[in-house]
Design a protein around this motif. Structure first.
Motif, PDB file in Angstrom:
ATOM      1  N   PRO A 262      -2.064   1.217   0.083  1.00  0.00           N
ATOM      2  CA  PRO A 262       0.067   0.409   0.317  1.00  0.00           C
ATOM      3  C   PRO A 262       1.299   1.075  -0.470  1.00  0.00           C
ATOM      4  O   PRO A 262       0.729   1.467  -1.378  1.00  0.00           O
ATOM      5  CB  PRO A 262      -0.363  -1.266  -0.176  1.00  0.00           C
ATOM      6  N   PRO A 263       2.190   0.944   0.232  1.00  0.00           N
ATOM      7  CA  PRO A 263       3.140   1.160  -0.536  1.00  0.00           C
ATOM      8  C   PRO A 263       3.842   0.549  -1.898  1.00  0.00           C
ATOM      9  O   PRO A 263       3.179  -0.596  -2.046  1.00  0.00           O
ATOM     10  CB  PRO A 263       4.780   0.558   0.478  1.00  0.00           C
ATOM     11  N   GLU A 264       3.895   1.327  -2.895  1.00  0.00           N
ATOM     12  CA  GLU A 264       4.679   0.273  -4.258  1.00  0.00           C
ATOM     13  C   GLU A 264       4.847  -0.924  -4.301  1.00  0.00           C
ATOM     14  O   GLU A 264       4.144  -1.735  -4.784  1.00  0.00           O
ATOM     15  CB  GLU A 264       5.062   1.365  -4.609  1.00  0.00           C
ATOM     16  N   ARG A 265       6.107  -0.896  -3.344  1.00  0.00           N
ATOM     17  CA  ARG A 265       6.557  -2.359  -3.503  1.00  0.00           C
ATOM     18  C   ARG A 265       5.419  -3.252  -2.768  1.00  0.00           C
ATOM     19  O   ARG A 265       6.048  -4.507  -3.414  1.00  0.00           O
ATOM     20  CB  ARG A 265       7.775  -2.101  -2.419  1.00  0.00           C
ATOM     21  N   GLU A 266       4.684  -3.097  -1.894  1.00  0.00           N
ATOM     22  CA  GLU A 266       2.930  -4.091  -1.828  1.00  0.00           C
ATOM     23  C   GLU A 266       2.364  -4.019  -2.651  1.00  0.00           C
ATOM     24  O   GLU A 266       1.960  -4.945  -3.066  1.00  0.00           O
ATOM     25  CB  GLU A 266       3.108  -3.672  -0.580  1.00  0.00           C
ATOM     26  N   LEU A 267       2.146  -2.898  -3.354  1.00  0.00           N
ATOM     27  CA  LEU A 267       0.483  -2.531  -4.312  1.00  0.00           C
ATOM     28  C   LEU A 267       1.637  -3.146  -5.740  1.00  0.00           C
ATOM     29  O   LEU A 267       0.195  -3.888  -6.114  1.00  0.00           O
ATOM     30  CB  LEU A 267       0.186  -1.109  -4.485  1.00  0.00           C
ATOM     31  N   ALA A 268       1.987  -2.963  -6.001  1.00  0.00           N
ATOM     32  CA  ALA A 268       2.235  -3.419  -7.667  1.00  0.00           C
ATOM     33  C   ALA A 268       2.582  -5.240  -7.280  1.00  0.00           C
ATOM     34  O   ALA A 268       1.634  -4.967  -8.950  1.00  0.00           O
ATOM     35  CB  ALA A 268       4.275  -2.826  -8.144  1.00  0.00           C
ATOM     36  N   PRO A 269       2.922  -6.307  -6.782  1.00  0.00           N
ATOM     37  CA  PRO A 269       2.925  -7.108  -7.296  1.00  0.00           C
ATOM     38  C   PRO A 269       1.682  -8.198  -6.453  1.00  0.00           C
ATOM     39  O   PRO A 269       0.560  -8.720  -7.123  1.00  0.00           O
ATOM     40  CB  PRO A 269       3.689  -7.725  -6.244  1.00  0.00           C
ATOM     41  N   ALA A 270       0.566  -7.419  -6.005  1.00  0.00           N
ATOM     42  CA  ALA A 270      -0.357  -7.201  -5.643  1.00  0.00           C
ATOM     43  C   ALA A 270      -1.817  -7.276  -6.752  1.00  0.00           C
ATOM     44  O   ALA A 270      -1.992  -8.101  -7.134  1.00  0.00           O
ATOM     45  CB  ALA A 270      -1.482  -6.743  -4.273  1.00  0.00           C
ATOM     46  N   LEU A 271      -1.306  -6.241  -7.591  1.00  0.00           N
ATOM     47  CA  LEU A 271      -1.924  -5.987  -8.397  1.00  0.00           C
ATOM     48  C   LEU A 271      -1.010  -6.465  -9.575  1.00  0.00           C
ATOM     49  O   LEU A 271      -1.253  -6.669 -11.559  1.00  0.00           O
ATOM     50  CB  LEU A 271      -1.933  -4.751  -8.902  1.00  0.00           C
ATOM     51  N   GLY A 272      -0.020  -7.451  -9.827  1.00  0.00           N
ATOM     52  CA  GLY A 272       0.405  -7.930 -10.762  1.00  0.00           C
ATOM     53  C   GLY A 272       1.399  -7.092 -11.469  1.00  0.00           C
ATOM     54  O   GLY A 272       1.442  -7.584 -13.446  1.00  0.00           O
ATOM     55  N   VAL A 273       1.827  -6.222 -11.966  1.00  0.00           N
ATOM     56  CA  VAL A 273       2.061  -5.040 -12.375  1.00  0.00           C
ATOM     57  C   VAL A 273       3.620  -4.659 -11.673  1.00  0.00           C
ATOM     58  O   VAL A 273       4.166  -4.455 -11.142  1.00  0.00           O
ATOM     59  CB  VAL A 273       0.490  -3.685 -12.524  1.00  0.00           C
ATOM     60  N   SER A 274       4.306  -3.606 -12.942  1.00  0.00           N
ATOM     61  CA  SER A 274       5.544  -3.531 -12.518  1.00  0.00           C
ATOM     62  C   SER A 274       5.304  -1.814 -11.907  1.00  0.00           C
ATOM     63  O   SER A 274       3.990  -1.163 -11.869  1.00  0.00           O
ATOM     64  CB  SER A 274       6.308  -2.752 -13.757  1.00  0.00           C
ATOM     65  N   ARG A 275       5.965  -1.639 -11.292  1.00  0.00           N
ATOM     66  CA  ARG A 275       5.983  -0.454 -10.449  1.00  0.00           C
ATOM     67  C   ARG A 275       6.043   1.156 -11.173  1.00  0.00           C
ATOM     68  O   ARG A 275       5.229   1.991 -10.595  1.00  0.00           O
ATOM     69  CB  ARG A 275       7.265  -0.318  -9.151  1.00  0.00           C
ATOM     70  N   SER A 276       6.297   0.669 -12.095  1.00  0.00           N
ATOM     71  CA  SER A 276       6.613   2.280 -13.302  1.00  0.00           C
ATOM     72  C   SER A 276       5.805   2.408 -13.615  1.00  0.00           C
ATOM     73  O   SER A 276       4.688   3.285 -13.830  1.00  0.00           O
ATOM     74  CB  SER A 276       6.982   1.754 -14.878  1.00  0.00           C
ATOM     75  N   ALA A 277       4.692   1.337 -14.230  1.00  0.00           N
ATOM     76  CA  ALA A 277       2.464   1.706 -14.717  1.00  0.00           C
ATOM     77  C   ALA A 277       1.754   1.678 -13.198  1.00  0.00           C
ATOM     78  O   ALA A 277       0.595   3.168 -13.670  1.00  0.00           O
ATOM     79  CB  ALA A 277       2.333  -0.026 -15.154  1.00  0.00           C
ATOM     80  N   LEU A 278       2.268   1.404 -12.282  1.00  0.00           N
ATOM     81  CA  LEU A 278       1.405   1.995 -10.729  1.00  0.00           C
ATOM     82  C   LEU A 278       1.972   2.858 -10.684  1.00  0.00           C
ATOM     83  O   LEU A 278       0.634   4.263 -10.879  1.00  0.00           O
ATOM     84  CB  LEU A 278       2.183   0.962  -9.248  1.00  0.00           C
ATOM     85  N   ARG A 279       2.912   3.534 -10.933  1.00  0.00           N
ATOM     86  CA  ARG A 279       3.473   5.090 -10.623  1.00  0.00           C
ATOM     87  C   ARG A 279       2.851   6.501 -11.964  1.00  0.00           C
ATOM     88  O   ARG A 279       2.305   6.665 -11.366  1.00  0.00           O
ATOM     89  CB  ARG A 279       5.426   5.637 -11.123  1.00  0.00           C
ATOM     90  N   GLU A 280       2.749   5.245 -12.853  1.00  0.00           N
ATOM     91  CA  GLU A 280       1.843   6.206 -13.843  1.00  0.00           C
ATOM     92  C   GLU A 280       0.365   6.280 -13.916  1.00  0.00           C
ATOM     93  O   GLU A 280      -0.290   7.406 -14.021  1.00  0.00           O
ATOM     94  CB  GLU A 280       2.042   5.346 -15.238  1.00  0.00           C
ATOM     95  N   ALA A 281       0.038   5.321 -12.986  1.00  0.00           N
ATOM     96  CA  ALA A 281      -1.303   5.675 -12.711  1.00  0.00           C
ATOM     97  C   ALA A 281      -1.893   6.493 -11.746  1.00  0.00           C
ATOM     98  O   ALA A 281      -2.966   6.941 -12.075  1.00  0.00           O
ATOM     99  CB  ALA A 281      -1.942   3.864 -12.305  1.00  0.00           C
ATOM    100  N   LEU A 282      -1.469   6.395 -10.576  1.00  0.00           N
ATOM    101  CA  LEU A 282      -0.836   6.792  -9.413  1.00  0.00           C
ATOM    102  C   LEU A 282      -0.613   8.638  -9.632  1.00  0.00           C
ATOM    103  O   LEU A 282      -1.649   9.363  -9.097  1.00  0.00           O
ATOM    104  CB  LEU A 282      -0.167   6.641  -8.317  1.00  0.00           C
ATOM    105  N   ARG A 283       0.205   9.103 -10.877  1.00  0.00           N
ATOM    106  CA  ARG A 283       0.365   9.972 -11.467  1.00  0.00           C
ATOM    107  C   ARG A 283      -0.730  10.891 -11.859  1.00  0.00           C
ATOM    108  O   ARG A 283      -1.620  12.216 -11.769  1.00  0.00           O
ATOM    109  CB  ARG A 283       1.169  10.327 -12.106  1.00  0.00           C
TER     110      ARG A 283
END
Length: 252
Positions: free
Chosen positions: A37-58
């Motif tokens: 899902p797009p970051e704007r949807e996945l980050a809140p679904a996981l309950g994390v910040s978008r920066s933490a999500l981006r780090e995981a994706l990297r």
């Protein structure tokens, strides 16, 4: 089966995001080709910040299981992929540079992997693969004066045979091990006292290897590829670790 996204714990957030995605891959809820899902949807679904999500994706991009396309449209976003060859080679090269493994360890790993792949390829290589290998050898003969291109084609030949073995893991590992020492081998080739003679000798061995494969002589091909590898790779080990070269005739 539809992926189910649940909030993750906040400690070591990006690692927990990775664990969440890994669980869904193992459960079959995510597979190669699926888009996240797009970051704007996945980050809140996981309950994390978008920066933490981006780090995981990297991290996932680095290990070769995710590709992220920036922009808009049908190809934008992050997609699960299967691309372990380049990623594993990068990781192994870094560990070799850091001293996690010695060149002698890499040499022995290459011998084991390529003996297995050449023996198996003698049983299973198709006419198309043999023809592709012959084309590579023709290009190598033409590229004897172009050391970087020769090195690239040499790698392609060995990886092609590993793929022809029918074992994808052996193919990936062979590619990674060869990539980990690519720069060292290239430096040794460029520093060879008589590169023209060395290249001609290597091409002669490649031709014999291909002949043995086409004839189905797997055991002989395995023995020759071991001598072939220990030649140049062994010389690199000797030069880098202060020992004597393994053989007078080098081989990448």
């Amino acid at each position: 089966m539809t992926a189910q996204w649940r909030p993750v714990r906040q400690s070591r957030t990006h690692e927990l995001v990775l664990e969440s995605i890994e669980r869904q891959v193992l459960a079959g809820e995510l597979k190669a080709g699926d888009r996240l899902p797009p970051e704007r949807e996945l980050a809140p679904a996981l309950g994390v910040s978008r920066s933490a999500l981006r780090e995981a994706l990297r991290v996932m991009e680095t290990i070769g299981v995710l590709v992220a396309n920036v922009g808009r449209g049908p190809d934008a976003g992050a997609r699960i992929v299967r691309n372990p060859d380049d990623a594993l080679g990068r990781v192994l090269r870094l560990h070799l540079a850091l001293g996690s493994y010695g060149l002698e360890d890499v040499l022995e790993a290459r011998v084991v992997l390529e003996r297995s792949s050449f023996e198996a390829a003698a049983r299973s290589a198709s006419e198309e693969v043999l023809a592709e290998a012959q084309e590579l050898l023709g290009r190598m003969r033409e590229a004897e004066a172009d050391v970087p291109l020769f090195n690239e084609l040499d790698t392609a030949f060995h990886v092609l045979i590993a793929r022809a073995s029918g074992n994808r893991l052996i193919s990936t590992l062979t590619s990674a091990v060869r990539e980990s020492v690519r720069t060292l081998i290239l430096q040794a080739e460029e520093g060879a006292e008589d590169w023209a003679a060395t290249a001609a000798g290597l091409n002669a061995e490649h031709e014999e290897l291909l002949r043995l494969l086409a004839a189905g002589e797997g055991s002989a091909a395995a023995d020759l590829v071991e001598r072939h590898i220990r030649g140049f790779h062994g010389a690199v080990v000797g030069d880098r670790e202060g020992g004597a070269p393994a053989r007078e005739t080098p081989d990448p």
